[in-house]
Design an enzyme around this catalytic site. Structure first.
Site, PDB file in Angstrom:
ATOM      1  N   TYR A  19       0.830  -1.215   0.000  1.00 55.08           N
ATOM      2  CA  TYR A  19       0.000   0.000   0.000  1.00 55.08           C
ATOM      3  C   TYR A  19       0.860   1.259   0.000  1.00 55.08           C
ATOM      4  O   TYR A  19       0.554   2.233   0.694  1.00 55.08           O
ATOM      5  CB  TYR A  19      -0.905   0.055   1.243  1.00 55.08           C
ATOM      6  CG  TYR A  19      -1.869  -1.082   1.354  1.00 55.08           C
ATOM      7  CD1 TYR A  19      -2.924  -1.213   0.468  1.00 55.08           C
ATOM      8  CD2 TYR A  19      -1.732  -2.031   2.366  1.00 55.08           C
ATOM      9  CE1 TYR A  19      -3.818  -2.264   0.574  1.00 55.08           C
ATOM     10  CE2 TYR A  19      -2.626  -3.087   2.483  1.00 55.08           C
ATOM     11  CZ  TYR A  19      -3.663  -3.192   1.584  1.00 55.08           C
ATOM     12  OH  TYR A  19      -4.540  -4.228   1.704  1.00 55.08           O
ATOM     13  N   TYR A 147     -14.146  -5.029   4.919  1.00 55.07           N
ATOM     14  CA  TYR A 147     -12.833  -5.426   4.401  1.00 55.07           C
ATOM     15  C   TYR A 147     -12.670  -6.915   4.678  1.00 55.07           C
ATOM     16  O   TYR A 147     -12.787  -7.349   5.829  1.00 55.07           O
ATOM     17  CB  TYR A 147     -11.690  -4.650   5.085  1.00 55.07           C
ATOM     18  CG  TYR A 147     -10.344  -5.165   4.625  1.00 55.07           C
ATOM     19  CD1 TYR A 147      -9.787  -4.747   3.422  1.00 55.07           C
ATOM     20  CD2 TYR A 147      -9.664  -6.135   5.365  1.00 55.07           C
ATOM     21  CE1 TYR A 147      -8.574  -5.266   2.975  1.00 55.07           C
ATOM     22  CE2 TYR A 147      -8.456  -6.653   4.917  1.00 55.07           C
ATOM     23  CZ  TYR A 147      -7.929  -6.213   3.730  1.00 55.07           C
ATOM     24  OH  TYR A 147      -6.734  -6.736   3.278  1.00 55.07           O
ATOM     25  N   ASP A 241     -16.435 -13.125   9.592  1.00 55.25           N
ATOM     26  CA  ASP A 241     -15.005 -12.874   9.422  1.00 55.25           C
ATOM     27  C   ASP A 241     -14.502 -12.260  10.723  1.00 55.25           C
ATOM     28  O   ASP A 241     -14.613 -11.059  10.941  1.00 55.25           O
ATOM     29  CB  ASP A 241     -14.781 -11.939   8.223  1.00 55.25           C
ATOM     30  CG  ASP A 241     -13.303 -11.612   8.027  1.00 55.25           C
ATOM     31  OD1 ASP A 241     -12.491 -11.947   8.910  1.00 55.25           O
ATOM     32  OD2 ASP A 241     -12.974 -11.001   6.982  1.00 55.25           O
TER      33      ASP A 241
HETATM   34  C1  LIG Z   1      -6.660  -8.531   7.986  1.00 57.18           C
HETATM   35  C2  LIG Z   1      -8.008  -9.017   7.613  1.00 57.18           C
HETATM   36  C3  LIG Z   1      -8.189  -9.894   6.534  1.00 57.18           C
HETATM   37  C4  LIG Z   1      -7.061 -10.342   5.639  1.00 57.18           C
HETATM   38  O1  LIG Z   1      -6.073 -11.032   6.327  1.00 57.18           O
HETATM   39  P1  LIG Z   1      -4.621 -11.203   5.646  1.00 57.18           P
HETATM   40  O2  LIG Z   1      -3.907 -12.117   6.575  1.00 57.18           O
HETATM   41  O3  LIG Z   1      -4.035  -9.830   5.592  1.00 57.18           O
HETATM   42  O4  LIG Z   1      -4.832 -11.783   4.299  1.00 57.18           O
HETATM   43  C5  LIG Z   1      -9.477 -10.321   6.266  1.00 57.18           C
HETATM   44  N1  LIG Z   1     -10.522  -9.917   7.013  1.00 57.18           N
HETATM   45  C6  LIG Z   1     -10.375  -9.085   8.063  1.00 57.18           C
HETATM   46  C7  LIG Z   1     -11.569  -8.688   8.869  1.00 57.18           C
HETATM   47  C8  LIG Z   1      -9.117  -8.585   8.385  1.00 57.18           C
HETATM   48  O5  LIG Z   1      -8.981  -7.727   9.399  1.00 57.18           O
END
Ligand SMILES: *Cc1c(COP(=O)(O)O)cnc(C)c1O
Length: 425
Positions: A19, A147, A241
């Site tokens: 980034y 995200y 997530d």
């Molecule tokens: C950081 C994150 C991801 C991605 O994880 P990486 O290990 O960077 O691929 C996915 N979902 C959430 C909510 C995150 O905070």
């Protein structure tokens, strides 16, 4: 220290940072050691870490219990492929995660990063319906400000304005964005969305209670409970997530617990190994797993990363779970929450501050007006703290072991930097 100048100046021309506009980027800080809440720099300075290295280092750095476990593991079995072969650290970890997670979330698929854990959850959800003769149920609903990762399938589930949709338009699957149903009329709209599209939907994916990289947006447990209930009613799977929220960050071991929600699939990563080694897990409920049981080989889950269930990482994760049992992590999170509330709330008085939000060991100050991220970041480092604002938020997500005194230093730095900014607006 000539050897440090050598690795930095000779190596940096070969590094591509994340980034980062490499044409204009400031030279990154050279780190030589970490300990507890401290990051030690090559020039001798020490920074107090306010963000736990991208939200991973929940026990602080270099915890001796994790180190000992990884060293022991390295001496006997650092890694072995995980097809046809299994090992104790992975199986113990799977068993412990199943016991910790709510309901019958009990089948663990290991990967090495959060994005891949989400990709696996998507495959599980889509194939779950395909295996039941419903291949048309393959689209995913995500929320504004979401995200879920940086890979192609996960980028398509990130906020279309803040994420990378525009850059990669036409190369990603087209998914459905919804607003988080935070009031009655939005609940009706969300319900209608699911009802209208249910025949084509595999799953809804949500970051429960706190949307992290989309700007530390927070919603309450009732909203989460409503989303779960609507998914169940319309026969759409719910993917939680919890890559950021999992392992105590929001005040419960898992954010879903606060709403008594048992998602069909949950994704874990960031704090899973206490910030020491890359590891992620996608955990499915029993009925999801059972949809893959068949005489048909093509009904099996088709995924298998080379380094899945890495034994060192699993040993670190087991040691991290030990620490959640032996040390008062959730009480520490509650104390951090109270202190963040008390010490960040005064920022609401400042010009250029739109909102202050606190949940568990997450404190966020949302800014308004012109934001010079590089300048803010530089000022924090000058003040001896590692705080890295992004988008519109300055946030703190310290290691849970932080002392009240170090946390006060972090919040004072936030107030000071934002006061300086307010004067210049
Ligand atoms: C950081 C994150 C991801 C991605 O994880 P990486 O290990 O960077 O691929 C996915 N979902 C959430 C909510 C995150 O905070």
């Amino acid at each position: 220290m000539p050897e440090i100048r050598d690795w930095l100046t000779e190596g940096l021309p070969h590094i591509w940072l994340p980034y980062t506009q490499m044409a204009t980027a400031a030279t990154p800080l050279a780190v030589v050691a970490t300990q507890g809440t401290r990051i030690r720099l090559a020039d001798g300075r020490e920074l107090i870490d306010g963000i736990s290295s991208w939200w991973t280092a929940c026990h602080g750095y270099n915890h001796p219990h994790i180190r000992a476990a990884v060293e022991r593991q390295f001496a006997t079995l650092p890694h072995v492929m995980f097809a046809g072969l299994v090992h104790e650290p992975a199986l113990r970890l799977a068993q412990r995660l199943a016991a910790l997670l709510p309901g019958d979330l009990e089948r663990v698929f290991f990967t090495e990063s959060g994005s891949v854990a989400v990709e696996v959850a998507l495959k599980m959800a889509i194939q779950y319906w395909r295996n039941q003769g419903r291949p048309e149920k393959k689209r995913i609903v995500y929320f504004r400000h979401a995200y879920h990762g940086d890979t192609f399938a996960t980028m398509a589930l990130c906020d279309p304005e803040e994420g990378m949709h525009a850059l990669f338009a036409g190369t990603m699957p087209d998914q459905l964005m919804a607003e988080l149903p935070t009031d009655e009329s939005m609940r009706r709209a969300f319900d209608l969305l699911l009802e209208t599209h249910a025949d084509r939907l595999a799953a809804v994916i949500i970051e429960p209670l706190v949307q992290g990289a989309g700007g530390m947006q927070m919603h309450d447990a009732q909203t989460l409970a409503f989303v779960a209930e609507a998914c169940a009613r319309h026969k759409v799977l719910l993917i939680a997530d919890e890559i950021m929220t999992g392992f105590g960050r929001t005040g419960h071991m898992f954010a879903c617990e606060e709403a008594n929600v048992v998602p069909d699939i949950i994704c874990l990563s960031k704090a899973l190994t206490g910030g020491t080694l890359p590891l992620a897990a996608t955990v499915a409920r029993r009925h999801v797993f059972e949809a893959f049981l068949s005489n048909d080989p093509s009904a099996a889950l088709m995924h298998g990363p080379t380094y899945m269930a890495n034994a060192l990482a699993c040993a670190a994760a087991n040691a991290s779970l030990d620490l959640f049992e032996s040390e008062p992590r959730l009480a520490q999170v509650a104390a951090i929450e109270a202190q963040l509330q008390a010490e960040l709330t005064p920022c609401t008085e400042l010009a250029g501050v739109a909102d202050v939000r606190v949940k568990g060991a997450i404190g966020a100050v949302e800014l308004s007006g012109r934001i010079d991220l590089d300048r803010l970041r530089r000022r924090f480092a000058e003040l001896g703290v590692w705080v890295r604002p992004f988008g519109k938020v300055v946030y703190l997500m310290p290691p849970f072991i932080i002392t009240a005194e170090d946390l006060a230093t972090l919040t004072a730095a936030v107030r000071r930097v934002l006061t300086e900014r307010a004067r210049q607006l």
